[in-house]
Design an enzyme around this catalytic site. Structure first.
Site, mmCIF file in Angstrom:
data_model
loop_
_atom_site.group_PDB
_atom_site.id
_atom_site.type_symbol
_atom_site.label_atom_id
_atom_site.label_comp_id
_atom_site.label_asym_id
_atom_site.label_seq_id
_atom_site.Cartn_x
_atom_site.Cartn_y
_atom_site.Cartn_z
ATOM 1 N N SER A 1 0.867 -1.171 0.000
ATOM 2 C CA SER A 1 0.000 0.000 0.000
ATOM 3 C C SER A 1 0.902 1.218 0.000
ATOM 4 C CB SER A 1 -0.873 -0.004 1.246
ATOM 5 O OG SER A 1 -1.407 1.278 1.474
ATOM 6 N N TYR B 1 -1.947 -0.617 10.347
ATOM 7 C CA TYR B 1 -2.090 -0.957 8.927
ATOM 8 C C TYR B 1 -0.794 -0.641 8.175
ATOM 9 C CZ TYR B 1 -3.996 -0.939 4.193
ATOM 10 O OH TYR B 1 -4.229 -1.183 2.861
#
Lengths: 590, 283
Positions: free
Chosen positions: A460, A473
């Site tokens: 990501s 995350y």
């Protein structure tokens, strides 16, 4: 020759004797494999063994090679006309009343181009699979075209191929090549092949190599100059052709086949990451493509539909047709879009997700848009045993995975102090351990097969962009990014590429299921709705990420930021990390 | 209309049903005449001529035709891309015919999806539209807000693996109100839309704005209200990688308290509904 059930025979033609080997059921359609230079039929061992399960496979040593006898004198004994006589003699001996399917590698392909473009073989050949060997006539026209109408690009192509063809000039010198092959080069050759081409050791090359290579020099001397200076103008293929281009071939440029459609009207293109000796290094893939093409042509003869009309048309169809792709998190978002993109390119797809219904749906839709076979599997990627089981099932039922996309992931937002250890465990289990399990279990299978492959991990933009809102995350994704980079270094030796994809803000379902640490149920629902709406407003489609993934595999890219903001952040992270740290301190407007 | 109930003989509903049937008959007749090589313009003209011959003089909008990846509105950015082009129909290609004729003062707006030849993918899309028709009716009867229903429809589409293509329509609408249109001698149209009908829509918008509702059913805040009584032309539109499919038909919403009567599809004898029924029988 290390082939169980092989039946050897000798075929006499034009004063020489050819050593011919047959495998498989004689009643089935015949596939003739022609080897290149400086090889003997043993180059095909692995491919032939796999093809023999279904077809009648025939291999022969080209005159002057292996256990076939050499013409005397050598000069003038290796012309394409004589090689065509040999082929016809073999075809008549092994399949007298049925056209054969022809497969050629390197010089085997060069001479096969002659077979499929001359009149006298019409009706004797049903299809032709060519790899790493252009027609000398087409090559001659290719050079002429670039010489008569030079542009900078065309001159570049000419010089590039000219440099790759150094060995052709060398082989034209008298005596020296023979001396080299019979002397040091012949001794070193197996080692050179292992080092340069990563050709596994085995029954190849055979001890006859120095003699074969010395004789084979006449293949070049008898044909190359004559054909390149006066190429035939009627060299049109009268059979369907499958062209397999290894992308890393150091002897032949991919550009050589630019306008091949003009010469071979029924053409199917394939490209394969690999070097020159793909029959040794990529036998599984070749056997499956050859088998498929033969089957398609046999079927086409019955119902009259041209083969290339049934070939998939998606982006990179030449590269992914028939390959096995496994995608995790395939019930939605980027995973589903990726599965569909591979399906459109003709790949076989295993769609894996916790959501069984969604995975099955992805598989079903994949079949509708061009995947020859697709399966849905319900597996939680964080469950190691389940992943082991899946890998075992996939390997036995569908084969070794060619492309693995570790995409499954969950979202988690909230400040560090509010993130519980349970939250940490959940997010790391799926986002990091899921990827580790995938790479470890499927990566090992790929490495053990030793025929290359590719692993894509969905990281990501959060992997390199710190943020106070996504500590857990981002940590999990940063780990995925680093894991991918380390793995890439380790797997480079085994021709397995590893790419990390950093999509950025993409309109998927991840926001609707993101857990917001420290928020109660109602607040969480509100935040989920709000972020979903923001992501929806951004409206970057997962299909574009899927395209980036396919491109990353084709180009073997290391790290691929996708959306403009992901690319911008990547740039900042390298040149001005301080600015990113500043951005990280901002509270997100939620 | 506000007190209308599901009565086959209510003259007003009969008028709308007749023009909707007429439009679907036209779509089926034109679809049967489509052959490889026909362009979108020609298909649109075929619809116009067919309806003109049967007495249609005015339009809510002129007939559209979309072929191939245009059925999924691939790359649609500006509204002029909706208008028919010279794209030719090829074997295996999906097509959509969309028309909104005004007949004897009644309006219909219909969409008809078809495919030239066999396409398992297109069959799948059409089959998957059935649950949307059921979902929309159920939630309208539950008097959920139009925006919520819109979001549920979109969620279902994404779950099915599709992209929501009605997002590409002006204002991203999934439906709009239709009404009676006064018959005039001259019926000019601008940008493909009949001026009389536009006038109706505009006055609805004005009234609705005052009362807090909108004649357009969209994902935006102005659709955050329960369904307004009246006739709505509803068009859920699925897109999947270069293939699209939709239906469009009239949903009657009334102010009745009986859920059955509070909302119902104007006509259940339409090509796509018949198709689903036939599939069930075959299965």
């Amino acid at each position: 020759m290390n082939l169980p059930g092989a039946r050897e025979r000798r075929v006499r033609t034009g004063g020489i004797e050819l050593c011919v080997v047959e495998l498989g059921d004689k009643e089935q359609p015949t596939v003739v494999l022609v080897h290149g230079y400086p090889d003997s039929k043993e180059v095909w061992t692995d491919v032939a063994r796999q093809l023999a399960d279904q077809w009648h496979v025939v291999l022969y040593d080209v005159r002057g090679h292996g256990r076939s006898t050499a013409p005397a004198p050598l000069r003038g004994g290796f012309t394409l006309e004589k090689l065509t006589d040999d082929f016809l003699a073999v075809a008549d001996a092994v399949s007298p009343d049925r056209a054969v399917h022809l497969v050629g590698h390197d010089w085997g392909s060069v001479q096969s181009w002659e077979f499929v473009t001359v009149k006298r073989t019409e009706g004797r050949i049903a299809s032709f699979t060519s790899m790493s060997g252009p027609s000398l006539d087409h090559f001659g026209h290719w050079i002429k075209q670039r010489m008569t109408r030079p542009t900078p690009r065309r001159i570049g192509q000419l010089l590039g191929q000219g440099a790759k063809s150094w060995y052709i000039y060398m082989l034209h010198t008298p005596v020296l090549p023979e001396l080299a092959w019979r002397g040091p080069l012949g001794k070193q050759w197996p080692r050179i092949l292992q080092r340069m081409e990563k050709v596994p050791a085995g029954d190849y090359p055979t001890p006859s190599l120095p003699e074969d290579a010395a004789h084979g020099a006449w293949l070049y001397r008898d044909n190359v100059r004559a054909r390149l200076s006066r190429p035939r103008t009627d060299a049109f293929a009268h059979v369907p052709v499958q062209l397999i281009t290894p992308t890393g071939d150091i002897f032949l440029s991919e550009r050589l086949y630019d306008q091949l459609e003009l010469w071979a009207p029924q053409l199917v293109r394939r490209s394969l990451p690999g070097k020159h000796w793909v029959p040794r290094t990529r036998p599984d893939q070749l056997a499956s493509w050859i088998g498929e093409f033969v089957a398609a042509n046999e079927a086409a003869q019955e119902d009259g539909r041209p083969v290339q009309d049934t070939a998939p048309t998606g982006a990179y169809a030449d590269r992914f047709g028939g390959r096995l792709v496994l995608v995790t998190g395939a019930a939605g978002g980027i995973g589903r879009a990726t599965a569909f993109a591979f399906a459109e390119a003709g790949a076989r797809v295993v769609a894996v997700d916790r959501d069984a219904e969604g995975a099955a749906r992805t598989a079903e839709m994949a079949r509708l848009i061009g995947s020859p076979a697709a399966w849905g599997e319900a597996v939680d990627v964080s469950d190691e045993q389940a992943m082991e089981k899946l890998a075992e099932k996939v390997a036995t039922e569908y084969g070794i995975v060619d492309v693995l996309v570790n995409n499954a992931g969950i979202g988690l937002s909230g400040s560090f102090l509010e993130t519980t250890s349970e939250d940490w465990k959940n997010v790391l289990d799926v986002n990091l351990w899921g990827v580790i399990h995938g790479c470890r279990i499927f990566g090992r299978q790929m490495a053990e097969r030793g025929q290359g492959g590719h692993i894509v991990n969905t990281a990501s933009a959060a992997a390199y962009q710190p943020s106070r809102a996504l500590p857990a995350y981002s940590t999990s994704k940063a780990a995925v990014l680093m894991l991918s980079e380390c793995l890439r270094a380790e797997f480079a030796d085994r021709s397995i590429g590893v790419s990390a994809i950093c999509p950025g803000i993409v309109n998927t379902n991840i926001t609707a299921t993101t857990h917001f640490a420290g928020a109660d149920a109602a607040e969480e629902k509100r935040l989920q709705k709000r972020t979903s709406r923001l992501y929806g407003l951004r409206n970057y489609p997962p299909e574009k990420v899927a395209d980036a993934i396919l491109k990353a595999v084709v180009r073997n890219q290391a790290v691929v930021p996708v959306t403009p903001e992901a690319r911008g952040a990547r740039l900042l992270s390298r040149f001005s990390p301080g600015a990113l740290r500043g951005i990280a301190r901002l509270k997100p407007p939620l | 209309m506000t007190s209308a109930v599901k009565d086959e003989h209510a003259p007003e509903l009969r008028g709308f049903r007749e023009v909707q049937r007429l439009a679907y008959d036209c779509a089926e007749a034109v679809a049967a005449r489509l052959t490889p090589g026909v362009t979108e313009r020609e298909a649109a003209r075929m619809q116009r001529d067919w309806l003109r011959e049967r007495g249609v003089r005015d339009w809510f909008h002129l007939p559209f035709a979309w072929f191939g990846d245009r059925t999924a509105f691939a790359g649609f950015k500006v509204p002029v891309q909706f208008f028919p082009t010279d794209r030719r129909l090829e074997p295996g290609m999906a097509f959509i015919l969309d028309m909104a004729p005004v007949h004897k003062g009644f309006t219909a707006d219909i969409g008809y999806s078809g495919c030239l030849g066999l396409s398992p993918l297109h069959d799948r899309l059409l089959a998957d539209l059935e649950v949307h028709r059921e979902l929309i009716l159920r939630e309208v009867r539950e008097r959920r807000s139009l925006r919520e229903i819109y979001e549920d429809v979109e969620r279902l589409m994404i779950k099915q693996g599709y992209a929501n293509r009605h997002r590409a329509y002006p204002f991203g609408v999934i439906a709009h109100k239709v009404d009676r249109v006064a018959e005039r001698r001259r019926s000019p149209h601008v940008f493909g839309f009949g001026t009389q009908s536009l006038k109706g829509l505009l006055s609805d918008a004005l009234h609705g704005h005052r009362d807090g509702w909108s004649p357009l059913w969209s994902p935006y805040r102005f659709s955050d209200h329960p369904p307004q009584p009246g006739l709505w032309a509803v068009e859920p539109h699925l897109g999947f990688r270069g293939t699209g499919a939709k239906f469009e038909e009239i949903l009657v919403v009334t102010d009745s308290n009986d859920p059955e009567q509070s909302a119902f599809w104007l006509d259940d004898d339409l090509p796509h509904v018949r198709r689903w029924a036939e599939e069930k029988v075959a299965a």
